[in-house]
Scaffold this active site. Sequence first.
Site, mmCIF file in Angstrom:
data_model
loop_
_atom_site.group_PDB
_atom_site.id
_atom_site.type_symbol
_atom_site.label_atom_id
_atom_site.label_comp_id
_atom_site.label_asym_id
_atom_site.label_seq_id
_atom_site.Cartn_x
_atom_site.Cartn_y
_atom_site.Cartn_z
ATOM 1 N N LYS A 237 16.069 22.510 -6.059
ATOM 2 C CA LYS A 237 15.954 23.788 -6.278
ATOM 3 C C LYS A 237 14.213 24.219 -5.761
ATOM 4 C CE LYS A 237 18.136 26.141 -9.373
ATOM 5 N NZ LYS A 237 17.818 26.587 -11.541
ATOM 6 N N ILE A 238 15.214 25.337 -4.457
ATOM 7 C CA ILE A 238 13.871 25.474 -3.546
ATOM 8 C C ILE A 238 13.996 27.512 -4.063
ATOM 9 C CG2 ILE A 238 12.782 25.955 -1.726
ATOM 10 C CD1 ILE A 238 12.079 23.629 -2.276
#
Length: 273
Positions: free
Chosen positions: A97-98
Amino acid sequence: MKIFIDTAKINEIEEAFSWGIIDGVTTNPTLIKNAIDELKNKGEKIDIETYIKRILEVAKGCPVSLEVIGTDYESMYREGILLYEKFNKIANNVVIKIPINPSLEEDGNFDGLKTICRLSEQGIPVNVTLIMKVEQAILAAKAGAKYVSPFAGRIDDYLRNKIGWKDFKKDEYYPEIGIKFKDETINDEGIVSGVDLVRKIVEVFNKYKFKTEIIAASIRNSRQVREIAETGCHIATIPFYVLKEMLVHYKTSEGMKKFVSDVVPEYKEIFYK
Ligand code: G3P
């Protein structure tokens, strides 16, 4: 529509998987904090790596999003690779997750996009988080994201805050069509609710046949889930308490009471001699 569970609490993940309705798990640093705080309060010792491995094993066959903690390209890229290398071998289900824009100021930098692009190029699935506008979702998809996560509930919070409305409950329903204030529907550059944001991203992605899947996130109540489903959104990531709320209806409980009280001995005999 696929259903993910939005929690890092292993007991919630295990329970929800046992219902046969869960297609994935999303976590973030806040959800990990909530899970760890709960364990600490119970006096339990925590080995975070073992804990994450347990989540991955429970969710075997379903994607689990783990978020980086850095705020610049170098650290996010390094952390993304580290998380993937350390944990993906457990059950082959890690998604990194960015954040779309890791800037801590109200400006932008492109480190999120650069990280999404580099990780995706290497075949690492990326879930892009903190999506608050359609434009961000378009950029994330173009950079190669596997998933984008628009935060529906937080947009509703933002719209309420715009008119100084502070005393609402976190799980309070906010209408998809928005709320009128002084003859104008409260909006954020034309977006009138969190569900509206999701709907518009779905429309754009469908129009251009983007392969990126949309995860409606920051969901606060069961009615919002229904409205998200109506948009054709691929996935909703739902907190445990909202999953429970989706089951409950006054007439269902009333009906149960009537069925139970109407069981005659002759019928009961089939089951219990
Ligand atoms: O998936 C994102 C979510 O965990 C954020 O939810 O309710 O804190 O806005 P919320």
